[in-house]
Motif scaffolding. Structure first.
Motif, mmCIF file in Angstrom:
data_model
loop_
_atom_site.group_PDB
_atom_site.id
_atom_site.type_symbol
_atom_site.label_atom_id
_atom_site.label_comp_id
_atom_site.label_asym_id
_atom_site.label_seq_id
_atom_site.Cartn_x
_atom_site.Cartn_y
_atom_site.Cartn_z
ATOM 1 N N ARG A 232 0.507 39.682 1.867
ATOM 2 C CA ARG A 232 1.233 40.426 2.700
ATOM 3 C C ARG A 232 2.443 40.617 1.998
ATOM 4 O O ARG A 232 3.150 39.658 1.576
ATOM 5 N N THR A 233 3.594 42.220 2.347
ATOM 6 C CA THR A 233 4.234 42.445 1.886
ATOM 7 C C THR A 233 5.449 41.025 1.769
ATOM 8 O O THR A 233 6.556 40.540 0.744
ATOM 9 N N CYS A 234 5.641 41.113 2.801
ATOM 10 C CA CYS A 234 6.137 39.642 3.556
ATOM 11 C C CYS A 234 6.302 38.617 2.519
ATOM 12 O O CYS A 234 7.225 37.734 2.523
ATOM 13 N N ASP A 235 5.114 38.290 1.888
ATOM 14 C CA ASP A 235 5.171 37.191 1.060
ATOM 15 C C ASP A 235 4.954 36.841 0.218
ATOM 16 O O ASP A 235 5.885 36.460 -1.379
ATOM 17 N N VAL A 236 5.354 38.445 -0.473
ATOM 18 C CA VAL A 236 5.556 38.585 -2.486
ATOM 19 C C VAL A 236 6.434 38.922 -2.120
ATOM 20 O O VAL A 236 7.291 39.069 -3.635
ATOM 21 N N ILE A 237 7.139 39.602 -1.797
ATOM 22 C CA ILE A 237 8.847 40.019 -2.051
ATOM 23 C C ILE A 237 9.723 39.026 -1.577
ATOM 24 O O ILE A 237 10.140 38.650 -0.922
ATOM 25 N N ASP A 238 9.646 37.681 -2.484
ATOM 26 C CA ASP A 238 10.696 36.555 -2.377
ATOM 27 C C ASP A 238 10.948 36.554 -3.450
ATOM 28 O O ASP A 238 10.447 36.387 -4.447
ATOM 29 N N GLU A 239 12.487 35.407 -3.620
ATOM 30 C CA GLU A 239 12.802 35.131 -4.226
ATOM 31 C C GLU A 239 11.875 34.474 -5.757
ATOM 32 O O GLU A 239 12.565 35.089 -6.583
ATOM 33 N N CYS A 240 11.389 33.547 -4.579
ATOM 34 C CA CYS A 240 10.196 32.922 -5.874
ATOM 35 C C CYS A 240 9.692 33.841 -6.914
ATOM 36 O O CYS A 240 9.380 33.400 -8.072
ATOM 37 N N VAL A 241 9.469 34.254 -5.779
ATOM 38 C CA VAL A 241 7.765 34.797 -6.778
ATOM 39 C C VAL A 241 8.238 35.735 -8.039
ATOM 40 O O VAL A 241 7.782 35.957 -8.718
ATOM 41 N N LEU A 242 9.122 36.743 -7.196
ATOM 42 C CA LEU A 242 10.112 38.058 -8.014
ATOM 43 C C LEU A 242 10.550 37.047 -9.274
ATOM 44 O O LEU A 242 10.365 38.044 -10.421
ATOM 45 N N LYS A 243 11.131 35.915 -9.352
ATOM 46 C CA LYS A 243 11.524 34.976 -10.549
ATOM 47 C C LYS A 243 10.624 35.437 -11.058
ATOM 48 O O LYS A 243 10.810 34.852 -12.676
ATOM 49 N N ASP A 244 9.310 34.807 -10.767
ATOM 50 C CA ASP A 244 7.800 34.300 -11.167
ATOM 51 C C ASP A 244 7.088 35.418 -12.225
ATOM 52 O O ASP A 244 7.040 35.963 -13.482
ATOM 53 N N ILE A 245 7.537 36.787 -11.682
ATOM 54 C CA ILE A 245 7.175 37.718 -12.014
ATOM 55 C C ILE A 245 7.758 39.015 -13.098
ATOM 56 O O ILE A 245 7.378 38.810 -14.704
ATOM 57 N N TYR A 246 9.205 38.870 -12.495
ATOM 58 C CA TYR A 246 10.259 39.471 -14.102
ATOM 59 C C TYR A 246 11.532 38.386 -14.648
ATOM 60 O O TYR A 246 12.100 39.153 -15.638
ATOM 61 N N ASP A 247 11.018 37.175 -14.558
ATOM 62 C CA ASP A 247 11.345 36.400 -15.138
ATOM 63 C C ASP A 247 13.513 36.318 -14.916
ATOM 64 O O ASP A 247 14.078 36.890 -15.569
ATOM 65 N N MET A 248 14.006 36.727 -13.869
ATOM 66 C CA MET A 248 15.058 37.404 -12.834
ATOM 67 C C MET A 248 15.511 37.227 -11.789
ATOM 68 O O MET A 248 14.600 36.843 -11.108
#
Length: 251
Positions: A219-235
């Motif tokens: 779900r969008t609410c589970d993926v738009i997460d600071e830890c997940v996004l840092k893992d994806i984009y390295d920022m």
């Protein structure tokens, strides 16, 4: 439903997609996000059979895409790739009419013209529908190609970075139109998108890819997460909640 099971793809002995498994639920917008080279465009191209997979299985409504005839697949799945061009002098209306080819085989009937008119209206192109494609701005051309996909009237719509060349107003228009197609007509839409805020505000499901693998899907609410996004984009990406929407601040 689109089901992807253990799908892989290599280019020059390099894994572009590696052992990806995924279900795309009907009647949803699913956004593929991730950095450049993550494999997003390759995966969407394999779903549409534009490129072949090296391993695994992809099914649509339980039927393997390798078993579906081209003519029937074109009535089930439409795709718009990132780069589109035509060397033939066409008006917008003529281009959009190509979306009806799987049904009309070039012999357009009243019902086909109705779908063409509806697609042109959806994209707010009525006032310029008789202009030639080479007379248009990049944003107008992109809207015309999306109108062609809408005229094809498939249950599954695959869009590879459809917001390219579009200003803010028309980007919002496109996303609202996609949402309307899902909510009112029950379409299933898969979109490759770089703007994670559009993905956050309009998607039901998000698939986050990196280095050809799925980092997170849900779900969008589970993926738009600071830890997940840092893992994806390295920022580090700060997330604010505005009107019950998660907005990513990364400037």
């Amino acid at each position: 439903m689109v089901t992807i099971e253990s799908v892989s793809k290599k280019y020059n002995n390099k894994n572009v997609i590696e052992d990806v498994s995924l279900e795309i639920k009907p009647g949803t917008i699913t956004s593929f996000i991730g950095p450049n080279g993550a494999g997003k465009s390759t995966l969407i191209s394999m779903i549409s059979r534009l490129i072949s997979k090296d391993a695994g299985e992809i099914t649509i409504e339980g039927e393997s895409i390798t078993d579906i005839k081209d003519s029937e697949l074109a009535k089930k799945v439409s795709i718009l790739k990132q780069s589109n061009s035509t060397n033939v002098k066409l008006t917008i209306r003529e281009l959009v009419s190509f979306g009806r080819f799987p049904y009309s085989q070039g012999r357009l009937k009243k019902g086909d013209w109705q779908k063409i008119d509806e697609a042109i209206e959806y994209m707010e192109l009525q006032s310029i529908e008789n202009k030639y494609m080479d007379e248009l701005s990049g944003g107008q051309r992109q809207r015309a190609y999306i109108a062609m996909i809408l005229a094809q009237d498939t249950e599954y719509i695959l869009l590879d970075e459809p917001l390219n060349n579009l200003d803010m107003r028309h980007s919002v228009q496109i996303m609202k139109t996609l949402r309307k197609l899902v909510d009112e007509l029950g379409k299933t839409i898969v979109i490759v998108i770089h703007d994670i805020n559009f993905a956050s505000c309009y998607s039901d499901q998000i698939v986050a890819l990196k280095n050809g693998e799925i980092v997170k899907h849900g779900r969008t609410c589970d993926v738009i997460d600071e830890c997940v996004l840092k893992d994806i984009y390295d920022m580090d990406i700060d997330i604010k909640e505005i009107d019950n929407q998660k907005i990513c601040v990364y400037f």
